[in-house]
Each structure stands twice: as C-alpha cells, then as structure tokens.
Scaffold this active site. Structure first.
Site, PDB file in Angstrom:
ATOM      1  N   ASN A  11      39.744  48.404  43.170  1.00 29.55           N
ATOM      2  CA  ASN A  11      39.598  48.586  41.719  1.00 29.55           C
ATOM      3  C   ASN A  11      38.123  48.380  41.380  1.00 29.55           C
ATOM      4  O   ASN A  11      37.653  47.245  41.333  1.00 29.55           O
ATOM      5  CB  ASN A  11      40.489  47.554  41.006  1.00 29.55           C
ATOM      6  CG  ASN A  11      40.287  47.570  39.499  1.00 29.55           C
ATOM      7  OD1 ASN A  11      39.667  48.482  38.951  1.00 29.55           O
ATOM      8  ND2 ASN A  11      40.813  46.553  38.827  1.00 29.55           N
ATOM      9  N   LYS A  13      36.685  48.823  38.635  1.00 25.01           N
ATOM     10  CA  LYS A  13      36.471  48.398  37.243  1.00 25.01           C
ATOM     11  C   LYS A  13      35.347  49.259  36.632  1.00 25.01           C
ATOM     12  O   LYS A  13      35.260  50.438  36.946  1.00 25.01           O
ATOM     13  CB  LYS A  13      36.183  46.896  37.173  1.00 25.01           C
ATOM     14  CG  LYS A  13      37.243  46.101  37.949  1.00 25.01           C
ATOM     15  CD  LYS A  13      37.203  44.632  37.695  1.00 25.01           C
ATOM     16  CE  LYS A  13      38.309  43.964  38.524  1.00 25.01           C
ATOM     17  NZ  LYS A  13      38.480  42.561  38.211  1.00 25.01           N
ATOM     18  N   HIS A 111      46.717  46.036  33.982  1.00 22.95           N
ATOM     19  CA  HIS A 111      45.777  45.123  34.641  1.00 22.95           C
ATOM     20  C   HIS A 111      45.469  43.967  33.689  1.00 22.95           C
ATOM     21  O   HIS A 111      45.427  44.146  32.480  1.00 22.95           O
ATOM     22  CB  HIS A 111      44.495  45.869  35.023  1.00 22.95           C
ATOM     23  CG  HIS A 111      43.568  45.010  35.828  1.00 22.95           C
ATOM     24  ND1 HIS A 111      42.690  44.129  35.237  1.00 22.95           N
ATOM     25  CD2 HIS A 111      43.419  44.859  37.170  1.00 22.95           C
ATOM     26  CE1 HIS A 111      42.043  43.484  36.195  1.00 22.95           C
ATOM     27  NE2 HIS A 111      42.458  43.911  37.368  1.00 22.95           N
ATOM     28  N   GLU A 113      42.858  42.584  32.781  1.00 21.53           N
ATOM     29  CA  GLU A 113      41.761  42.816  31.822  1.00 21.53           C
ATOM     30  C   GLU A 113      42.222  43.707  30.682  1.00 21.53           C
ATOM     31  O   GLU A 113      41.750  43.584  29.550  1.00 21.53           O
ATOM     32  CB  GLU A 113      40.539  43.389  32.570  1.00 21.53           C
ATOM     33  CG  GLU A 113      39.853  42.294  33.378  1.00 21.53           C
ATOM     34  CD  GLU A 113      39.246  42.731  34.689  1.00 21.53           C
ATOM     35  OE1 GLU A 113      38.936  43.921  34.859  1.00 21.53           O
ATOM     36  OE2 GLU A 113      39.096  41.849  35.580  1.00 21.53           O
ATOM     37  N   GLU A 181      48.719  39.698  40.482  1.00 19.28           N
ATOM     38  CA  GLU A 181      47.346  39.206  40.379  1.00 19.28           C
ATOM     39  C   GLU A 181      47.312  38.002  39.440  1.00 19.28           C
ATOM     40  O   GLU A 181      47.304  38.169  38.214  1.00 19.28           O
ATOM     41  CB  GLU A 181      46.428  40.300  39.821  1.00 19.28           C
ATOM     42  CG  GLU A 181      46.360  41.547  40.680  1.00 19.28           C
ATOM     43  CD  GLU A 181      45.107  42.345  40.366  1.00 19.28           C
ATOM     44  OE1 GLU A 181      44.270  42.460  41.256  1.00 19.28           O
ATOM     45  OE2 GLU A 181      44.966  42.812  39.218  1.00 19.28           O
ATOM     46  N   GLY A 187      38.278  37.548  39.830  1.00 15.39           N
ATOM     47  CA  GLY A 187      36.831  37.480  39.623  1.00 15.39           C
ATOM     48  C   GLY A 187      36.293  36.060  39.547  1.00 15.39           C
ATOM     49  O   GLY A 187      35.163  35.842  39.128  1.00 15.39           O
ATOM     50  N   SER A 226      40.270  37.755  43.832  1.00 16.34           N
ATOM     51  CA  SER A 226      39.253  37.215  44.744  1.00 16.34           C
ATOM     52  C   SER A 226      39.569  37.433  46.222  1.00 16.34           C
ATOM     53  O   SER A 226      39.342  36.552  47.055  1.00 16.34           O
ATOM     54  CB  SER A 226      39.003  35.728  44.444  1.00 16.34           C
ATOM     55  OG  SER A 226      38.471  35.583  43.144  1.00 16.34           O
TER      56      SER A 226
HETATM   57  P1  PGA Z   1      38.601  40.502  42.020  1.00 16.74           P
HETATM   58  O1  PGA Z   1      39.442  41.494  41.061  1.00 16.74           O
HETATM   59  O2  PGA Z   1      38.894  40.922  43.435  1.00 16.74           O
HETATM   60  O3  PGA Z   1      37.169  40.720  41.636  1.00 16.74           O
HETATM   61  O4  PGA Z   1      39.083  39.127  41.739  1.00 16.74           O
HETATM   62  C1  PGA Z   1      40.754  41.891  41.384  1.00 16.74           C
HETATM   63  C2  PGA Z   1      41.314  42.776  40.303  1.00 16.74           C
HETATM   64  O5  PGA Z   1      41.043  42.518  39.121  1.00 16.74           O
HETATM   65  O6  PGA Z   1      42.041  43.753  40.559  1.00 16.74           O
END
Ligand code: PGA
Length: 267
Positions: A11, A13, A111, A113, A181, A187, A226
């Site tokens: 992803n 983003k 997601h 976010e 997740e 993140g 992460s």
């Molecule tokens: P990250 O994001 O690996 O940077 O924690 C994962 C995601 O949001 O899909």
C-alpha cells in the site's frame, strides 16, 4: 507448512507519482532476483503473490512499467479507495468502474486512514464492497482496533462489527480478502506479535464462519501494521496469516523484495 503462496500487498498510500512508480518497478525485478526469486522466462515459478496499490494517478504508469514486454512482471494492481456511485457529479472521486477501466483488479476498502482521517463509516465500507463487486474488483476489506479499544478488551467486538457490516455484500461477490491491521501498529513501528496476529485472524475466520460467508479455509486474511523485512517471515508463519499488507516498508524496491522473500520462506 502451508503450500499456498503468501500474498505480499504493497500500500503505497500518497507516495510515488507516475514517474517515480515506473522507476520503482524498473528496480523491483532486479531486486527480486537479488532476493532469490527465479523468474525463468515466461513460466515463472513464484512462491509469493505480489499486489501493489499505487495512488490512482500512478496506476496506469505502474501497470505499463510492470507488464510491458520485456518486463511482464507477475505483479497485480489495485486502488486504495473507491467511491460507491458508478458515475456522476462527485467531484474528486473515482468509481469502481473507473478503477477497473484503468486496470485495477483489487480495491482496498475501509483502510484505517480512510476510517479515522476521512471519517468513513461501516455503512460506507459496505457500499464500497457492493461497488467493487458490481465493477468486478476484488475487495480487500481492512479491519482493526484502536489502541483504546484493545485496552478495553474490544478486539473481538470491533472485528466482528467491521466485518459484520459488510458480510452480506462480501458473500455476494466472487471473492474477497480481509486485511487485519491494528490501528496502533500502522506506521508506528509497533508491530503485533505473531500471537496477537494469530488471535485476531482466528476471530476474522470465526466471524466469516458464523456468517457462512466466503470459504473460511481459502479466504486470504492478511496482517498489516509496521511489517518490515526483519519481522515479515515470522508474522507470515503465524497460524492463519496468509500474507501481509505493507505501507512504509513497501516504498523501496529492495525492502519490498526482501519481504516477498520472507513470504516465500513462510509458504
Ligand atoms: P505500515 O502501513 O506498514 O506503514 O504500518 C500499513 C498499512 O497502513 O497498510
């Protein structure tokens, strides 16, 4: 040991414009070689399935860079979000149909976010799953709890609510994936332990069984939050973890290739 290829989903983003995305893919194939993959001409034996979710504006450049001869990389593509209406006066949005026409095969839906920055509700995610089905995109429904919810012992309740809101729509489509997740791990550098991931994935599967939705034995359930080259193999070896959804560590080809290698080791 499961024989199913692990799924490595990237992803990106809001990173990598069209030119940067194309450069990424040009570097990715050599990185895969370095990571030990052996793409032997047309008949490639991959032990990991690779999905990339670029920003909408970079989707077509990414597909071209990956699939144009002589590349023909076995990478599949999707979008990070869709709107549920098919077409019309919805400034700034892209429908599932537009995403499909642009070459997407998958859509991330819900997601964290989208849920927590853009206020997307469970009702919205349900509409989006329906839109993905209508357009022939495979929905990847993202679910996961906030830190407060985890501390208050609401892990199971949150997962059951987020899947429950979409479960009938998921059952209507030909196939889907779930990405678990935990929001506190996205993140942040905080990763769930393999035991945490296994516990949550078991709840996901139990929810699908209770709703008689999909085939719980074959519906892929990914872990995200992460994931890095140094923890990917361990996470993908946890019971019920069919692959990973990777944000930050998917932005460099070498790092994504290392994670794919970890998936092959865990398969
Ligand atoms: P990250 O994001 O690996 O940077 O924690 C994962 C995601 O949001 O899909």
């Amino acid at each position: 040991m499961s024989k199913r290829a692990k799924i490595i989903a990237a992803n990106w983003k809001m990173n990598h414009g069209p030119a940067t995305a194309a450069r990424f893919l040009e570097r990715f194939l050599p990185s895969l070689h370095v990571a030990g993959f052996d793409p032997g001409g047309a008949a490639i034996s991959w032990t990991a399935r690779l999905l990339i979710f670029p920003p909408d504006l970079s989707l077509q450049a990414s597909i071209r860079a990956a699939h144009q001869p002589p590349m023909r990389m076995p990478v599949e593509f999707g979008v990070q979000n869709i709107y549920w209406e098919e077409a019309g006066a919805f400034t700034g949005e892209s429908s599932a149909e537009i995403a499909r026409e642009a070459g997407a095969r998958f859509a991330l839906i819900g997601h964290s976010e989208r849920r927590h920055i853009f206020g997307e509700s469970d009702t919205d995610t349900n509409y989006k799953v329906q839109a993905a089905n209508r357009a022939g995109l495979i929905p990847v429904l993202c679910v996961g709890e906030l830190l407060e919810e985890r501390r208050e012992g609401q892990l199971e309740e949150v997962i059951r609510r987020q899947i429950g809101a979409c479960v009938k729509s998921l059952a209507d489509g030909p196939s889907f994936m779930i990405a678990y997740e935990p929001v506190w791990a996205i993140g942040t550098g905080e990763t769930a332990t393999p035991e945490d991931a296994a516990e949550a994935h078991a709840i996901v599967r139990a929810t699908l069984v209770d709703h008689a939705t999909g085939d719980p034995a074959t519906t892929p359930v990914l872990y995200g939050g992460s994931v890095k080259p140094n923890n990917a193999t361990e996470l993908m070896s946890a019971p019920g973890v069919d692959g990973v959804l990777v944000g930050g560590a998917s932005l460099e080809p070498e790092s994504l290739a290392e994670i794919a290698k970890g998936g092959a080791a865990a398969a």
